[in-house]
Structure formats: structure tokens, C-alpha cells
Scaffold this motif. Structure first.
Motif, short mmCIF file in Angstrom:
data_model
loop_
_atom_site.label_atom_id
_atom_site.label_comp_id
_atom_site.label_asym_id
_atom_site.label_seq_id
_atom_site.Cartn_x
_atom_site.Cartn_y
_atom_site.Cartn_z
N PRO A 16 97.60 42.26 35.38
CA PRO A 16 98.83 42.26 35.52
C PRO A 16 99.38 43.56 35.90
O PRO A 16 98.79 44.46 35.01
N ASP A 17 99.92 43.87 36.78
CA ASP A 17 100.37 45.26 37.40
C ASP A 17 99.11 46.15 37.50
O ASP A 17 99.35 47.28 37.29
N GLY A 18 98.00 45.68 37.69
CA GLY A 18 96.91 46.60 37.91
C GLY A 18 95.87 46.05 38.91
O GLY A 18 96.09 45.52 39.48
N ALA A 44 86.57 48.35 39.14
CA ALA A 44 87.98 47.82 39.52
C ALA A 44 88.35 48.21 41.03
O ALA A 44 88.19 49.31 41.54
N VAL A 45 88.96 47.27 41.44
CA VAL A 45 89.59 47.33 43.03
C VAL A 45 90.95 47.46 43.04
O VAL A 45 91.80 46.76 42.42
N HIS A 50 97.80 52.22 46.83
CA HIS A 50 98.14 53.61 46.66
C HIS A 50 96.70 54.79 46.27
O HIS A 50 97.14 55.69 45.95
N SER A 51 95.60 54.21 45.73
CA SER A 51 94.55 54.80 45.37
C SER A 51 94.12 55.53 46.45
O SER A 51 94.09 55.40 47.47
N ALA A 52 93.84 56.94 45.75
CA ALA A 52 93.11 57.88 46.66
C ALA A 52 91.62 57.49 46.90
O ALA A 52 91.00 57.97 48.08
N ILE A 53 91.00 56.67 46.27
CA ILE A 53 89.46 56.31 46.54
C ILE A 53 89.41 54.73 46.95
O ILE A 53 88.44 54.16 46.56
N LYS A 54 90.24 54.12 47.55
CA LYS A 54 90.09 52.82 48.07
C LYS A 54 88.94 52.42 48.61
O LYS A 54 88.34 53.47 49.36
N ASP A 58 92.22 53.93 41.19
CA ASP A 58 92.15 55.33 40.60
C ASP A 58 93.07 55.51 39.19
O ASP A 58 93.38 56.60 39.02
N GLY A 59 93.88 54.31 38.93
CA GLY A 59 94.75 54.44 38.24
C GLY A 59 96.18 54.70 38.78
O GLY A 59 97.08 54.92 37.88
#
Length: 66
Positions: A16-18, A44-45, A50-54, A58-59
Motif C-alpha cells: 500500500p502506497d509503496g 522492490a519495483v 519518481h525513483s531515481a533508479i527506475k 529507492d524509497g
């Protein structure tokens, strides 16, 4: 991408939300069509975009919460 019946499949958990957690071997295709093979027992995908490592998480989603 179609799977053969004899191939192993990753278990998928939507947090959820992650991120989406993949348990087991998997291949993730990113928005540019590049295929990325998982290298960890649990991966984790990113689902927030907004992840910098798509395509990996990256949290960053934690910073986007209200």
C-alpha cells in the motif's frame, strides 16, 4: 511476454502506497522497453514513478506522502 508452464514465476506483493515486491527470479521491462533481470531474493519495483533508479524503488514514495 508469455511464460512456459515449466518456468518458475516470481511472487508479487503490492505494498500500500509503496513499491511492488517481487520474490523470486523475474524480468522487468521498463518504459523504454529495456529488460532488467532481478538479482536479489526480494526486489522492490517503483510504482510511484519518481525513483531515481527506475525501474527499482529507492524509497522516494515515502517523501511524497501527505
Amino acid at each position: 511476454m508469455s511464460a512456459r508452464p515449466s518456468e518458475e514465476h516470481a511472487d508479487i506483493v503490492l505494498c500500500p502506497d509503496g513499491p511492488m515486491l517481487l520474490r523470486g527470479a523475474a524480468v522487468v521491462q521498463d518504459e523504454d522497453g529495456v529488460r532488467h533481470r532481478t538479482t536479489r531474493p526480494v526486489t522492490a519495483v517503483c510504482r510511484c514513478g519518481h525513483s531515481a533508479i527506475k525501474p527499482w524503488c529507492d524509497g522516494t514514495h515515502k517523501l511524497l506522502r501527505d
